[in-house]
Design a protein around this motif. Structure first.
Motif, PDB file in Angstrom:
ATOM      1  N   GLU A 183       0.829  -1.200   0.000  1.00 20.28           N
ATOM      2  CA  GLU A 183       0.000   0.000   0.000  1.00 20.28           C
ATOM      3  C   GLU A 183       0.868   1.256   0.000  1.00 20.28           C
ATOM      4  O   GLU A 183       0.569   2.235  -0.694  1.00 20.28           O
ATOM      5  CB  GLU A 183      -0.923  -0.016   1.229  1.00 20.28           C
ATOM      6  CG  GLU A 183      -1.724   1.254   1.460  1.00 20.28           C
ATOM      7  CD  GLU A 183      -2.753   1.510   0.360  1.00 20.28           C
ATOM      8  OE1 GLU A 183      -2.863   0.697  -0.571  1.00 20.28           O
ATOM      9  OE2 GLU A 183      -3.434   2.544   0.443  1.00 20.28           O
ATOM     10  N   ARG A 186       2.147   1.708  -3.418  1.00 21.51           N
ATOM     11  CA  ARG A 186       1.050   2.161  -4.290  1.00 21.51           C
ATOM     12  C   ARG A 186       0.841   3.670  -4.158  1.00 21.51           C
ATOM     13  O   ARG A 186       0.676   4.380  -5.159  1.00 21.51           O
ATOM     14  CB  ARG A 186      -0.247   1.430  -3.944  1.00 21.51           C
ATOM     15  CG  ARG A 186      -1.381   1.697  -4.927  1.00 21.51           C
ATOM     16  CD  ARG A 186      -2.644   0.982  -4.504  1.00 21.51           C
ATOM     17  NE  ARG A 186      -3.217   1.544  -3.289  1.00 21.51           N
ATOM     18  CZ  ARG A 186      -3.952   2.648  -3.247  1.00 21.51           C
ATOM     19  NH1 ARG A 186      -4.191   3.310  -4.354  1.00 21.51           N
ATOM     20  NH2 ARG A 186      -4.432   3.090  -2.105  1.00 21.51           N
ATOM     21  N   PHE A 205      -7.048  -3.955   0.491  1.00 21.60           N
ATOM     22  CA  PHE A 205      -6.920  -2.508   0.444  1.00 21.60           C
ATOM     23  C   PHE A 205      -8.230  -1.857   0.041  1.00 21.60           C
ATOM     24  O   PHE A 205      -8.276  -0.753  -0.344  1.00 21.60           O
ATOM     25  CB  PHE A 205      -5.800  -2.110  -0.526  1.00 21.60           C
ATOM     26  CG  PHE A 205      -4.503  -2.764  -0.211  1.00 21.60           C
ATOM     27  CD1 PHE A 205      -4.075  -2.900   1.110  1.00 21.60           C
ATOM     28  CD2 PHE A 205      -3.713  -3.286  -1.202  1.00 21.60           C
ATOM     29  CE1 PHE A 205      -2.885  -3.509   1.408  1.00 21.60           C
ATOM     30  CE2 PHE A 205      -2.496  -3.894  -0.908  1.00 21.60           C
ATOM     31  CZ  PHE A 205      -2.088  -4.015   0.393  1.00 21.60           C
TER      32      PHE A 205
END
Ligand code: SF4
Length: 205
Positions: A183, A186, A205
């Protein structure tokens, strides 16, 4: 050449490779498998008995445990690319030798260049050594570092848990760190050419 074509070309070359002594005892070379655009790449050590029989990575007991670990973070093996530092089985499952790893290095380098993963997870000390040098895996497991613009996370090899049950929980705990790391990548990668898995691919997520 597309990533799919390059990976197919690498697999073809691996299947006929005689660049190190491991070719002489293999039944099947094991180039690796997974989506060509996978954002997650797992690198293990080398094929074992079952992998040598089937020509696929992580299909034995260690593979079953890896699938459990992936499921624990809501991933399946079909969503990630899985390969090894050497593509042919070391006889008797011995450690791959430095000259064998070096001979096979270009194939792994090319796979990484084709896939362009955002996160690489090293499984075991031989793939760890590519990125963490002479560090001890007992010291760096579960840790991440940035290499060539991507995150590399060191983990014990799933087979280690089969032989050392006390490591099983350690590996499970380290895997639980992956979703947050992915995450984080990302978020940081919003301007990149290929995003890491989005919420539809990674339900967590
Ligand atoms: S282990 Fe790698 S370098 Fe050695 S024969 Fe197999 S594909 Fe070639």
């Amino acid at each position: 050449m597309t990533a799919i074509e390059e990976l197919a070309q690498i697999a073809k070359e691996v299947s006929g490779c005689t660049s190190c002594s491991l070719h002489s005892s293999r039944k099947n070379a094991v180039p690796g498998e997974g989506p060509a655009d996978s954002s997650l790449l797992f690198i293990g050590e080398g094929p074992g008995f079952h992998e040598n029989e089937q020509g696929r990575p992580f299909v034995g007991a260690a593979g079953k445990f890896l699938e459990e670990l992936l499921a624990s973070i809501r991933l399946s093996r079909e969503q990630v690319f899985i390969c090894n530092v050497v593509k042919c089985r070391p006889p008797g499952n011995r450690d791959p030798q430095p000259d064998e790893i070096e001979a096979c290095r270009a194939y792994l380098d090319r796979q990484i260049a084709a896939i362009q993963p955002k996160v690489i997870v090293t499984l075991g000390r031989f793939s760890m050594a590519r990125y963490f040098g002479a560090s001890k895996i007992s010291s760096v497991h579960g840790q991440a570092k940035t290499v060539d613009g991507r995150l590399v996370v060191a983990m014990f090899h799933p087979a280690a848990a089969l032989h050392q049950p006390d490591l099983k929980q350690t590996i499970k705990d380290d895997f639980q760190k992956l979703p947050a790391l992915i995450e984080e990548v990302r978020k940081l990668d919003s301007a990149g050419s290929k995003p890491v898995p989005d919420a539809t691919q990674l339900p967590m997520f």
